[in-house]
Motif scaffolding. Structure first.
Motif, PDB file in Angstrom:
ATOM      1  N   ARG A  72       0.563  -1.426   0.248  1.00  0.00           N
ATOM      2  CA  ARG A  72       0.216  -0.135   0.079  1.00  0.00           C
ATOM      3  C   ARG A  72       0.665   0.913  -0.569  1.00  0.00           C
ATOM      4  N   GLN A  73       2.103   1.253   0.215  1.00  0.00           N
ATOM      5  CA  GLN A  73       2.616   2.501   0.825  1.00  0.00           C
ATOM      6  C   GLN A  73       4.476   2.673  -0.913  1.00  0.00           C
ATOM      7  N   GLN A  74       4.728   1.352  -0.842  1.00  0.00           N
ATOM      8  CA  GLN A  74       5.325   1.436  -2.192  1.00  0.00           C
ATOM      9  C   GLN A  74       4.381   0.912  -3.367  1.00  0.00           C
ATOM     10  N   GLY A  75       5.463   1.270  -4.752  1.00  0.00           N
ATOM     11  CA  GLY A  75       4.691   1.563  -5.730  1.00  0.00           C
ATOM     12  C   GLY A  75       5.429   1.630  -7.150  1.00  0.00           C
ATOM     13  N   ILE A  76       5.139   1.479  -8.079  1.00  0.00           N
ATOM     14  CA  ILE A  76       5.989   0.761  -9.501  1.00  0.00           C
ATOM     15  C   ILE A  76       6.022   2.590 -10.002  1.00  0.00           C
ATOM     16  N   CYS A  77       7.529   2.624 -10.647  1.00  0.00           N
ATOM     17  CA  CYS A  77       7.430   3.382 -11.011  1.00  0.00           C
ATOM     18  C   CYS A  77       7.563   3.146 -12.888  1.00  0.00           C
ATOM     19  N   VAL A  78       7.336   4.377 -13.520  1.00  0.00           N
ATOM     20  CA  VAL A  78       7.320   3.997 -14.959  1.00  0.00           C
ATOM     21  C   VAL A  78       7.314   5.507 -15.062  1.00  0.00           C
ATOM     22  N   LEU A  79       8.949   5.279 -16.003  1.00  0.00           N
ATOM     23  CA  LEU A  79       8.658   6.482 -17.005  1.00  0.00           C
ATOM     24  C   LEU A  79       9.583   6.706 -18.079  1.00  0.00           C
ATOM     25  N   SER A  80       8.751   7.586 -18.934  1.00  0.00           N
ATOM     26  CA  SER A  80       8.820   7.286 -20.159  1.00  0.00           C
ATOM     27  C   SER A  80       9.484   9.151 -21.174  1.00  0.00           C
ATOM     28  N   HIS A  81      10.088   9.081 -22.223  1.00  0.00           N
ATOM     29  CA  HIS A  81      10.951   9.624 -21.782  1.00  0.00           C
ATOM     30  C   HIS A  81       9.878  11.157 -22.919  1.00  0.00           C
ATOM     31  N   THR A  82       8.769  11.346 -23.269  1.00  0.00           N
ATOM     32  CA  THR A  82       7.792  11.744 -23.816  1.00  0.00           C
ATOM     33  C   THR A  82       6.267  11.940 -23.094  1.00  0.00           C
ATOM     34  N   THR A 111       6.484  10.915 -17.409  1.00  0.00           N
ATOM     35  CA  THR A 111       7.602  11.667 -17.673  1.00  0.00           C
ATOM     36  C   THR A 111       8.491  11.521 -16.910  1.00  0.00           C
ATOM     37  N   ILE A 112       9.809  11.761 -17.221  1.00  0.00           N
ATOM     38  CA  ILE A 112      11.354  11.816 -16.654  1.00  0.00           C
ATOM     39  C   ILE A 112      11.336  13.068 -16.044  1.00  0.00           C
ATOM     40  N   HIS A 113      10.898  13.895 -17.017  1.00  0.00           N
ATOM     41  CA  HIS A 113      11.088  15.821 -16.359  1.00  0.00           C
ATOM     42  C   HIS A 113       9.298  16.019 -15.092  1.00  0.00           C
ATOM     43  N   SER A 114       8.756  15.207 -15.181  1.00  0.00           N
ATOM     44  CA  SER A 114       7.611  15.085 -14.430  1.00  0.00           C
ATOM     45  C   SER A 114       7.924  14.473 -12.777  1.00  0.00           C
ATOM     46  N   PHE A 115       8.874  13.442 -12.893  1.00  0.00           N
ATOM     47  CA  PHE A 115       9.163  13.013 -11.645  1.00  0.00           C
ATOM     48  C   PHE A 115      10.055  13.808 -11.110  1.00  0.00           C
ATOM     49  N   ARG A 230      10.612   4.043  -1.538  1.00  0.00           N
ATOM     50  CA  ARG A 230       9.098   4.410  -2.474  1.00  0.00           C
ATOM     51  C   ARG A 230       8.808   3.190  -3.658  1.00  0.00           C
ATOM     52  N   TYR A 231      10.407   3.529  -4.517  1.00  0.00           N
ATOM     53  CA  TYR A 231       9.611   2.533  -5.666  1.00  0.00           C
ATOM     54  C   TYR A 231      10.510   1.583  -5.752  1.00  0.00           C
ATOM     55  N   PRO A 232      10.638   0.099  -5.268  1.00  0.00           N
ATOM     56  CA  PRO A 232      11.378  -0.317  -5.340  1.00  0.00           C
ATOM     57  C   PRO A 232      11.594  -1.192  -7.111  1.00  0.00           C
ATOM     58  N   LEU A 233      10.657  -1.323  -7.680  1.00  0.00           N
ATOM     59  CA  LEU A 233      11.125  -1.711  -9.443  1.00  0.00           C
ATOM     60  C   LEU A 233      10.849  -0.671 -10.289  1.00  0.00           C
ATOM     61  N   VAL A 234      11.432   0.403 -11.018  1.00  0.00           N
ATOM     62  CA  VAL A 234      11.171   0.988 -11.871  1.00  0.00           C
ATOM     63  C   VAL A 234      11.367   0.651 -13.163  1.00  0.00           C
ATOM     64  N   PHE A 235      10.736   0.928 -14.665  1.00  0.00           N
ATOM     65  CA  PHE A 235      10.899   0.902 -15.900  1.00  0.00           C
ATOM     66  C   PHE A 235      10.668   2.059 -16.264  1.00  0.00           C
ATOM     67  N   ILE A 236      11.469   2.012 -17.806  1.00  0.00           N
ATOM     68  CA  ILE A 236      12.086   2.914 -17.745  1.00  0.00           C
ATOM     69  C   ILE A 236      12.204   2.701 -19.217  1.00  0.00           C
ATOM     70  N   ASP A 237      11.147   3.271 -20.579  1.00  0.00           N
ATOM     71  CA  ASP A 237      10.997   2.785 -21.123  1.00  0.00           C
ATOM     72  C   ASP A 237      11.524   4.371 -22.765  1.00  0.00           C
ATOM     73  N   GLN A 246      20.166  13.429 -17.480  1.00  0.00           N
ATOM     74  CA  GLN A 246      18.531  12.331 -17.376  1.00  0.00           C
ATOM     75  C   GLN A 246      19.229  10.619 -16.726  1.00  0.00           C
ATOM     76  N   SER A 247      19.841  10.946 -17.582  1.00  0.00           N
ATOM     77  CA  SER A 247      20.479   9.578 -17.007  1.00  0.00           C
ATOM     78  C   SER A 247      21.900   8.999 -16.038  1.00  0.00           C
ATOM     79  N   ALA A 248      22.390   9.953 -15.589  1.00  0.00           N
ATOM     80  CA  ALA A 248      22.914  10.482 -14.512  1.00  0.00           C
ATOM     81  C   ALA A 248      22.182  10.842 -13.761  1.00  0.00           C
ATOM     82  N   LEU A 249      21.308  11.497 -13.503  1.00  0.00           N
ATOM     83  CA  LEU A 249      20.310  11.716 -12.622  1.00  0.00           C
ATOM     84  C   LEU A 249      19.546  10.237 -11.742  1.00  0.00           C
TER      85      LEU A 249
END
Length: 663
Positions: A72-82, A111-115, A230-237, A246-249
């Protein structure tokens, strides 16, 4: 905790959900790459070829995870480029109740920017007492330019510096591209003062938010641990498109040091192209690296096209053509090259239109997606024909398709939405473009509402406007936009739309009088005017070429190669353009089959990389030539070919169409 969240029995269910049938992810002819990719939840990079269905795969994985996620307090983070990629993911997830849950707390899809904005930059700036009103490069630079003394603006213009010199790269508002004006000069100090003042007022450029995000991490290292919990699982499209910043951060947040999150990246290193020559890819955290999972099977095109375009890939990779899809009811067609000279360059689009009519049935022409694209689409000189798209179509407007920057006027927002709607065929882009244009105008007028919400622009405008006149004006404006499909004539703008727009902008901004900057933004649309001899290739203001002109039967969407990245077309015409040399002419050895990949083997057996410029050409045109499902066409200068070379191309399966000769 995460390893057993996707099981083998889930794979068939997920494939069915994606409309692929129960065997959609099953092994095919010994290739089980998609099946194994569905099951993997460890840290891995998926090297996915064009048309491999990586976004479909990602959404299928997320759909299964949504059902089994019990935290309930941990989620999946999905990051897109656009935003377009984010919207595609969100749209597909919304087909199931479980998928909808992923769009809410505790998950993040954006998006990465919004995150970076939501979790790092904005909280840090607010802690410093800054009220962030707007993160938009165009608006921030307009504010800063207006803050400069008149003599400073004159000095910058004399030095051929644009407003982009007002973007900073350091938290003290220094750095950036200021040309010959060093830190000791009064001009530089005026630049820094304008940067600081506008930032303190709450106006920022997009990439400046990474500066403040890094400052937060430097000052509060515990933020990284908090985000990993908070985000133990991350997807980057589309990971190949990530910049170094972006990559370094992202690497610092999720991967560096102890207890990293599990991260899966999806992309294709051969499609790493950037919107401008000033951008470059990652160096800190390369894609792909570490554990690489190849996905070589394309469901977009057949093996014949795969064999012809594979050699343009800088990094040699298997490419299996398992397409095209049978959704439009026709077979793949013979590839074609249109030849032209200075006098016939404007014949290319009409001949392409006629070729489409001769090649496809009326049903396919109605249902298909047809495009013509060029590597260079900004206007240039009149030499080296064709330098850019404008040599083929003089009425072409590059602002419609420029994804990397905000439109500079109200009507450009609508034009870009019409261009994008031509690919997807729905009206929500027009509705949200109208709302975005109103928000941009209100911010230019001094509005303080900001655009930081995850809500759609339309919902934000509706919530901001009070009940009564302004909201009624907004409804009336949207009705006009939809009635005219976003193509508002100067007459309709003057008689109906402009008064509504100004009323709404005053309400949004709280400003009674609109200044010159806002008035310029709300300039009336102008119908394209063709010069003598150009009538046959006049496009609409949304860069749609229709053929025949008197009774259109096919619509061809025009744009840059960058603008169609990630798209699938029925037919694509790749137009030659010029950057130091003509792109396709330089790629002739690859088309003739005498070269392959991004390196050359010397007589002594040593591999030598092609030059940086040639590698860029290869990646750019690999993207272009892997868009179509059924028909690939090229347009090249006739004098680019020597004796016997056209015969070689014909032997390699290319049909030669000479635009220099009468049709």
């Amino acid at each position: 905790m995460l390893d057993d969240l996707i099981r083998e029995e889930d794979v068939a269910w997920a494939a069915e959900l994606m409309g692929l049938g129960p065997d959609g992810f099953a092994p095919v002819e010994g290739d089980d790459s998609r099946f194994r990719a569905m099951l993997r939840l460890d840290t891995v990079d998926f090297e996915a070829c064009p048309g491999s269905g990586k976004t479909t795969l990602l959404v299928a994985k997320l759909a299964v995870l949504a059902i089994r996620w019990a935290y309930r307090q941990q989620g999946i983070c999905v990051l897109s480029h656009t935003n377009a990629a984010r919207n595609e993911i969100g749209s597909k997830l919304s087909n199931t109740a479980a998928g909808i849950a992923l769009m809410r707390y505790p998950h993040f899809v954006g998006t990465i920017h919004s995150f970076v904005n939501e979790y790092l930059a904005l909280p840090w700036l607010r802690s410093k007492g800054v009220e962030v009103r707007c993160v938009d490069t165009q608006i921030a630079l307009a504010k800063r330019w207006a803050l400069l003394p008149r003599n400073t603006r004159w000095a910058l213009q004399q030095a051929n510096l644009t407003e982009s010199c007002l973007i900073y790269t350091q938290p003290d508002y220094g750095g950036g591209a200021t040309g010959r004006f060093g830190a000791q000069t009064q001009t530089y100090q005026a630049i820094v003062t304008a940067r600081r003042t506008s930032s303190e007022q709450g106006y920022f450029c997009f990439d400046e938010m990474f500066i403040w995000a890094r400052e937060l991490l430097d000052s509060c290292p515990e933020a990284t641990r908090t985000l990993r919990r908070r985000y133990p699982l991350v997807f980057i499209d589309e990971a190949q498109d990530n910049s170094e910043a972006q990559s370094a951060l992202l690497h610092r947040i999720f991967c560096e040091g102890d207890a990293p999150s599990r991260r899966q990246r999806f992309g294709d290193s051969n499609q790493a192209i950037y919107a401008s020559s000033s951008q470059s890819g990652a160096t800190t955290d390369l894609f792909p690296s570490g554990d690489v999972h190849p996905m070589p099977r394309s469901y977009r095109f057949g093996q014949d096209l795969a064999d012809k375009v594979q050699g343009l890939g800088v990094t040699p990779q298997p490419l299996i053509g398992a397409g095209p899809p049978d959704n439009i009811g026709t077979d793949p067609k013979e590839r074609a090259i249109f030849l032209f000279d200075d006098g016939s360059v404007q014949e290319v689009l009409p001949r392409y239109g006629q070729h489409l009519l001769d090649t496809f049935t009326a049903e396919v022409l109605e249902r298909g997606v047809f495009t013509a694209i060029a590597g260079v689409h900004e206007p240039g000189g009149d030499d080296n024909i064709p330098r850019a798209m404008g040599h083929y179509v003089p009425t072409y407007d590059p602002s419609c398709v420029r994804k990397e920057a905000s439109p500079s006027s109200f009507v450009q927002y609508l034009a870009r939405a019409r261009f994008e709607s031509a690919a997807v065929g729905n009206t929500d882009k027009l509705v949200n473009a109208t709302a975005s244009a109103l928000l941009a105008a209100s911010e230019l007028a001094g509005g303080t509402h900001g655009r930081m919400s995850r809500k759609s622009p339309h919902r934000r405008v509706v919530e901001i406007l009070s009940e009564g006149g302004a909201r009624a004006s907004y409804r009336a404006l949207q009705e006009i936009v939809l009635t005219h499909a976003g193509e508002i004539s100067p007459e309709v703008w003057a008689a109906q739309a402009r008064a509504l727009v100004e009323d709404i902008v005053r309400q949004l901004s709280g400003t009674a009088e609109l200044d010159g900057t806002v008035v310029a933004f709300l300039t009336a649309p102008q119908a394209p005017i063709a010069a003598e001899g150009e009538a046959a290739i006049l496009t609409r203001t949304d860069n749609l070429f229709t053929y025949p002109a008197d009774a259109p039967r096919v619509r061809v969407r025009l744009g840059s190669i960058h603008s169609v990245k990630g798209e699938t077309h029925t037919a694509t015409l790749v137009l030659d353009s010029f950057f130091h040399k003509h792109h396709l002419s330089e790629l002739k050895p690859w088309l003739l089959g005498s070269k392959s990949g991004g390196s050359t083997t010397t007589p002594r057996g040593k591999k030598v990389l092609e030059g940086i410029r040639m590698l860029g050409r290869l990646k750019l045109h690999y993207v272009a030539m892997t868009r179509p499902t059924h028909l690939l066409c090229l347009a090249m200068r006739k004098d680019a070919f020597g004796d016997g070379e056209l015969n070689t191309l014909a032997d390699r399966g290319w049909r030669i169409i000479d635009c220099c000769a009468p049709a």
